[in-house]
Design an enzyme around this catalytic site. Structure first.
Site, PDB file in Angstrom:
ATOM      1  N   ASP A  90      20.057  54.848  64.686  1.00 18.31           N
ATOM      2  CA  ASP A  90      20.346  53.637  64.679  1.00 18.31           C
ATOM      3  C   ASP A  90      21.864  53.234  65.194  1.00 18.31           C
ATOM      4  O   ASP A  90      22.884  53.985  64.593  1.00 18.31           O
ATOM      5  CB  ASP A  90      20.245  52.667  63.489  1.00 18.31           C
ATOM      6  N   HIS A 141      17.013  47.479  69.113  1.00 25.84           N
ATOM      7  CA  HIS A 141      17.360  47.222  67.542  1.00 25.84           C
ATOM      8  C   HIS A 141      17.755  46.013  67.421  1.00 25.84           C
ATOM      9  O   HIS A 141      18.488  45.619  66.555  1.00 25.84           O
ATOM     10  CB  HIS A 141      18.247  48.453  67.206  1.00 25.84           C
ATOM     11  N   HIS A 145      21.122  41.603  65.039  1.00 21.40           N
ATOM     12  CA  HIS A 145      21.025  42.286  63.945  1.00 21.40           C
ATOM     13  C   HIS A 145      20.779  41.430  62.711  1.00 21.40           C
ATOM     14  O   HIS A 145      21.440  41.561  61.664  1.00 21.40           O
ATOM     15  CB  HIS A 145      22.152  43.485  63.731  1.00 21.40           C
ATOM     16  N   HIS A 237      22.414  57.238  61.418  1.00 20.58           N
ATOM     17  CA  HIS A 237      23.153  56.254  62.100  1.00 20.58           C
ATOM     18  C   HIS A 237      24.187  56.945  62.971  1.00 20.58           C
ATOM     19  O   HIS A 237      24.658  57.919  62.594  1.00 20.58           O
ATOM     20  CB  HIS A 237      23.839  55.504  61.039  1.00 20.58           C
TER      21      HIS A 237
END
Length: 269
Positions: A90, A141, A145, A237
Protein backbone atom coordinates in the site's frame (compact mmCIF):
# COMPACT_ATOMS: atom_id res chain seq x y z
CA UNK A 1 -60.33 -31.25 61.00
CA UNK A 2 -58.82 -33.55 58.39
CA UNK A 3 -60.37 -31.49 55.58
CA UNK A 4 -58.94 -28.27 57.05
CA UNK A 5 -55.45 -29.86 57.31
CA UNK A 6 -55.61 -31.06 53.71
CA UNK A 7 -56.65 -27.57 52.57
CA UNK A 8 -53.63 -26.04 54.32
CA UNK A 9 -51.32 -28.59 52.70
CA UNK A 10 -52.70 -27.69 49.28
CA UNK A 11 -52.13 -23.98 49.89
CA UNK A 12 -48.52 -24.58 51.02
CA UNK A 13 -47.82 -26.76 47.99
CA UNK A 14 -49.28 -24.11 45.71
CA UNK A 15 -47.06 -21.40 47.17
CA UNK A 16 -43.97 -23.60 46.82
CA UNK A 17 -44.87 -24.38 43.20
CA UNK A 18 -45.25 -20.71 42.31
CA UNK A 19 -41.94 -19.86 43.99
CA UNK A 20 -40.11 -22.63 42.17
CA UNK A 21 -41.66 -21.54 38.88
CA UNK A 22 -40.53 -17.97 39.34
CA UNK A 23 -36.97 -19.21 39.99
CA UNK A 24 -36.99 -21.20 36.74
CA UNK A 25 -38.27 -18.24 34.76
CA UNK A 26 -35.66 -15.97 36.30
CA UNK A 27 -32.88 -18.44 35.39
CA UNK A 28 -34.04 -18.77 31.78
CA UNK A 29 -34.50 -15.06 31.15
CA UNK A 30 -30.80 -14.09 30.92
CA UNK A 31 -30.19 -16.96 28.49
CA UNK A 32 -32.99 -15.72 26.23
CA UNK A 33 -31.72 -12.16 26.49
CA UNK A 34 -28.24 -13.28 25.40
CA UNK A 35 -29.40 -14.92 22.18
CA UNK A 36 -29.86 -11.65 20.26
CA UNK A 37 -26.46 -10.50 21.55
CA UNK A 38 -24.75 -13.62 20.23
CA UNK A 39 -26.48 -13.18 16.87
CA UNK A 40 -25.35 -9.55 16.73
CA UNK A 41 -21.75 -10.54 17.42
CA UNK A 42 -21.81 -13.09 14.62
CA UNK A 43 -23.32 -10.56 12.23
CA UNK A 44 -20.72 -7.94 13.15
CA UNK A 45 -17.93 -10.34 12.19
CA UNK A 46 -19.32 -10.39 8.67
CA UNK A 47 -19.87 -6.66 8.35
CA UNK A 48 -17.54 -3.76 7.73
CA UNK A 49 -14.02 -3.57 9.08
CA UNK A 50 -13.51 -0.10 10.53
CA UNK A 51 -10.37 1.84 11.37
CA UNK A 52 -11.27 1.62 15.04
CA UNK A 53 -11.32 -2.17 14.91
CA UNK A 54 -8.10 -2.16 12.92
CA UNK A 55 -6.28 -0.07 15.52
CA UNK A 56 -7.06 -2.58 18.25
CA UNK A 57 -4.71 -5.02 16.59
CA UNK A 58 -1.74 -2.82 17.35
CA UNK A 59 -2.23 -3.25 21.08
CA UNK A 60 -1.85 -7.01 20.95
CA UNK A 61 -0.64 -9.18 18.11
CA UNK A 62 -3.20 -11.68 17.00
CA UNK A 63 -3.08 -14.58 14.60
CA UNK A 64 -5.06 -13.95 11.46
CA UNK A 65 -8.08 -16.16 10.84
CA UNK A 66 -7.94 -16.68 7.08
CA UNK A 67 -11.42 -18.16 7.01
CA UNK A 68 -12.90 -14.81 8.01
CA UNK A 69 -11.13 -12.84 5.29
CA UNK A 70 -12.39 -12.35 1.74
CA UNK A 71 -9.87 -12.02 -1.08
CA UNK A 72 -12.56 -10.42 -3.21
CA UNK A 73 -16.18 -11.10 -4.03
CA UNK A 74 -15.53 -12.80 -7.36
CA UNK A 75 -12.03 -14.26 -7.22
CA UNK A 76 -10.32 -17.06 -5.36
CA UNK A 77 -6.77 -18.34 -5.06
CA UNK A 78 -5.79 -20.60 -7.95
CA UNK A 79 -4.38 -23.59 -6.05
CA UNK A 80 -3.63 -25.58 -9.19
CA UNK A 81 -0.29 -23.78 -9.51
CA UNK A 82 1.09 -24.89 -6.15
CA UNK A 83 1.49 -23.12 -2.83
CA UNK A 84 1.13 -19.37 -3.27
CA UNK A 85 2.06 -16.18 -1.42
CA UNK A 86 0.82 -12.82 -2.68
CA UNK A 87 2.80 -9.66 -1.93
CA UNK A 88 0.85 -6.39 -1.82
CA UNK A 89 2.18 -2.93 -1.03
CA UNK A 90 0.00 0.00 0.00
CA UNK A 91 1.20 3.51 -0.79
CA UNK A 92 2.15 5.46 2.33
CA UNK A 93 3.28 9.00 2.97
CA UNK A 94 6.92 8.28 2.14
CA UNK A 95 7.97 7.05 -1.29
CA UNK A 96 11.74 7.20 -0.83
CA UNK A 97 12.05 3.44 -0.29
CA UNK A 98 10.13 2.49 -3.42
CA UNK A 99 13.20 2.16 -5.70
CA UNK A 100 14.83 -0.21 -3.21
CA UNK A 101 11.68 -2.31 -2.98
CA UNK A 102 11.39 -2.51 -6.78
CA UNK A 103 15.05 -3.54 -7.11
CA UNK A 104 14.67 -6.30 -4.50
CA UNK A 105 11.55 -7.71 -6.13
CA UNK A 106 13.19 -7.66 -9.57
CA UNK A 107 16.43 -9.22 -8.34
CA UNK A 108 14.47 -12.08 -6.82
CA UNK A 109 12.27 -12.45 -9.94
CA UNK A 110 8.95 -12.18 -8.08
CA UNK A 111 5.83 -10.12 -8.67
CA UNK A 112 3.77 -7.89 -6.39
CA UNK A 113 0.71 -5.62 -6.54
CA UNK A 114 1.00 -1.95 -5.55
CA UNK A 115 -2.10 -0.17 -4.26
CA UNK A 116 -1.75 3.54 -4.96
CA UNK A 117 -3.58 6.58 -3.64
CA UNK A 118 -4.10 9.61 -5.84
CA UNK A 119 -2.02 11.95 -3.65
CA UNK A 120 0.87 9.48 -3.60
CA UNK A 121 0.95 9.51 -7.40
CA UNK A 122 0.79 13.30 -7.42
CA UNK A 123 3.59 13.60 -4.88
CA UNK A 124 5.93 11.03 -6.45
CA UNK A 125 5.03 10.78 -10.16
CA UNK A 126 8.51 9.80 -11.34
CA UNK A 127 8.87 7.11 -8.68
CA UNK A 128 5.39 5.76 -9.35
CA UNK A 129 6.15 5.45 -13.06
CA UNK A 130 8.93 3.02 -12.15
CA UNK A 131 6.38 0.54 -10.77
CA UNK A 132 4.92 -0.20 -14.18
CA UNK A 133 8.28 0.35 -15.87
CA UNK A 134 9.55 -2.59 -13.79
CA UNK A 135 6.55 -4.63 -14.94
CA UNK A 136 4.51 -4.62 -11.72
CA UNK A 137 0.75 -4.20 -11.54
CA UNK A 138 -1.10 -1.46 -9.68
CA UNK A 139 -4.41 -1.26 -7.85
CA UNK A 140 -6.57 1.60 -6.62
CA UNK A 141 -6.31 2.62 -2.94
CA UNK A 142 -8.65 5.65 -3.21
CA UNK A 143 -7.89 9.36 -3.31
CA UNK A 144 -8.78 10.73 0.13
CA UNK A 145 -8.01 7.49 2.03
CA UNK A 146 -11.21 7.71 4.09
CA UNK A 147 -13.36 5.04 5.69
CA UNK A 148 -15.75 4.41 2.82
CA UNK A 149 -18.42 2.87 5.03
CA UNK A 150 -19.04 6.42 6.30
CA UNK A 151 -19.26 7.94 2.80
CA UNK A 152 -22.25 8.27 0.50
CA UNK A 153 -22.38 6.22 -2.70
CA UNK A 154 -21.76 9.31 -4.82
CA UNK A 155 -18.82 10.40 -2.67
CA UNK A 156 -17.29 6.94 -3.04
CA UNK A 157 -17.66 7.05 -6.82
CA UNK A 158 -16.10 10.49 -7.08
CA UNK A 159 -13.19 9.47 -4.88
CA UNK A 160 -12.50 6.22 -6.75
CA UNK A 161 -12.74 7.76 -10.20
CA UNK A 162 -10.50 10.67 -9.22
CA UNK A 163 -7.80 8.29 -8.00
CA UNK A 164 -8.28 6.07 -11.05
CA UNK A 165 -7.74 8.94 -13.47
CA UNK A 166 -4.53 9.99 -11.70
CA UNK A 167 -3.19 6.43 -11.53
CA UNK A 168 -3.80 5.83 -15.23
CA UNK A 169 -2.28 9.18 -16.18
CA UNK A 170 0.81 8.56 -14.03
CA UNK A 171 1.48 4.86 -14.62
CA UNK A 172 -0.18 4.22 -17.97
CA UNK A 173 -1.94 1.25 -16.36
CA UNK A 174 -5.61 0.81 -15.46
CA UNK A 175 -5.83 -0.22 -11.77
CA UNK A 176 -9.05 -2.18 -12.30
CA UNK A 177 -10.13 -4.65 -11.05
CA UNK A 178 -8.10 -4.40 -7.85
CA UNK A 179 -9.19 -2.08 -5.07
CA UNK A 180 -8.02 -2.08 -1.47
CA UNK A 181 -10.35 -0.14 0.86
CA UNK A 182 -8.56 2.27 3.20
CA UNK A 183 -8.19 0.70 6.65
CA UNK A 184 -9.81 -2.42 5.23
CA UNK A 185 -13.19 -0.78 5.93
CA UNK A 186 -15.87 -2.19 3.66
CA UNK A 187 -19.38 -3.58 3.70
CA UNK A 188 -21.86 -4.89 1.13
CA UNK A 189 -22.89 -1.38 0.09
CA UNK A 190 -19.30 -0.31 -0.55
CA UNK A 191 -18.62 -3.52 -2.48
CA UNK A 192 -21.64 -2.92 -4.71
CA UNK A 193 -20.53 0.62 -5.54
CA UNK A 194 -17.07 -0.66 -6.36
CA UNK A 195 -18.48 -3.43 -8.55
CA UNK A 196 -20.43 -0.85 -10.53
CA UNK A 197 -17.08 0.80 -11.30
CA UNK A 198 -15.38 -2.45 -12.30
CA UNK A 199 -13.53 -3.10 -9.05
CA UNK A 200 -13.18 -6.04 -6.67
CA UNK A 201 -12.24 -5.39 -3.05
CA UNK A 202 -9.06 -7.09 -1.93
CA UNK A 203 -8.36 -7.59 1.75
CA UNK A 204 -5.37 -9.39 3.28
CA UNK A 205 -4.72 -12.46 5.42
CA UNK A 206 -1.49 -11.27 7.04
CA UNK A 207 -1.06 -7.71 8.28
CA UNK A 208 2.65 -7.06 8.78
CA UNK A 209 1.97 -3.87 10.75
CA UNK A 210 5.18 -2.61 9.14
CA UNK A 211 3.90 0.96 9.34
CA UNK A 212 4.19 1.09 13.13
CA UNK A 213 6.93 3.34 14.48
CA UNK A 214 8.03 0.71 17.00
CA UNK A 215 8.06 -2.18 14.54
CA UNK A 216 11.28 -4.23 14.47
CA UNK A 217 12.55 -6.55 11.76
CA UNK A 218 12.30 -9.57 14.05
CA UNK A 219 8.76 -8.79 15.10
CA UNK A 220 7.68 -8.25 11.50
CA UNK A 221 9.24 -11.53 10.40
CA UNK A 222 7.56 -13.38 13.24
CA UNK A 223 4.17 -11.92 12.37
CA UNK A 224 4.52 -13.02 8.75
CA UNK A 225 6.21 -16.39 9.20
CA UNK A 226 3.97 -17.54 12.04
CA UNK A 227 0.80 -16.82 10.04
CA UNK A 228 2.04 -18.04 6.66
CA UNK A 229 -0.31 -20.39 4.78
CA UNK A 230 -1.03 -21.36 1.21
CA UNK A 231 -2.92 -18.47 -0.34
CA UNK A 232 -1.64 -15.83 2.07
CA UNK A 233 -2.06 -12.23 0.93
CA UNK A 234 0.48 -10.13 2.81
CA UNK A 235 -0.10 -6.45 3.52
CA UNK A 236 3.10 -4.37 3.33
CA UNK A 237 3.70 -0.64 2.97
CA UNK A 238 5.95 1.30 0.61
CA UNK A 239 6.96 3.72 3.37
CA UNK A 240 7.94 1.04 5.90
CA UNK A 241 11.34 1.32 7.54
CA UNK A 242 11.62 -2.40 8.25
CA UNK A 243 10.17 -4.13 5.17
CA UNK A 244 12.98 -3.16 2.75
CA UNK A 245 15.49 -4.57 5.24
CA UNK A 246 13.90 -8.03 5.38
CA UNK A 247 12.19 -8.21 1.98
CA UNK A 248 14.91 -10.17 0.17
CA UNK A 249 15.34 -12.57 3.09
CA UNK A 250 11.56 -12.96 3.33
CA UNK A 251 11.21 -13.86 -0.35
CA UNK A 252 13.97 -16.45 -0.07
CA UNK A 253 12.24 -17.89 3.00
CA UNK A 254 8.97 -18.28 1.07
CA UNK A 255 10.67 -19.92 -1.89
CA UNK A 256 12.60 -22.21 0.44
CA UNK A 257 9.28 -23.35 1.91
CA UNK A 258 8.00 -24.24 -1.54
CA UNK A 259 5.87 -21.16 -2.19
CA UNK A 260 5.63 -19.24 -5.42
CA UNK A 261 5.62 -15.49 -4.78
CA UNK A 262 3.39 -13.50 -7.09
CA UNK A 263 0.89 -10.66 -7.52
CA UNK A 264 -2.90 -10.75 -7.41
CA UNK A 265 -3.32 -11.38 -11.13
CA UNK A 266 -0.91 -14.28 -10.90
CA UNK A 267 -2.65 -15.80 -7.90
CA UNK A 268 -6.39 -15.25 -8.28
CA UNK A 269 -8.76 -16.74 -10.78
Amino acid sequence: MLKRFSFVILIVCGVLFLFAGSRVLHTDRPQNDNEPVKEEVVNNQNESITPKASNKRTAKEQKVDEASKIYSSRYEIDRTKGKTVVLTFDAGADGSRLPEILDILSENHVKATFFLTGPFCERYPNLVKKITAYGFEVGNHSYAHKDMTTMSNEAIREDILKAQEIIIRTTGQDPRPWFRPPYGARDDRVREVLKSLGYETVYWTIDSLDWEDNMTVEREKNRIYNNLKDGSIILLHIGSKTTPIILSEMIKYFIGKGYRVTDLSGALR
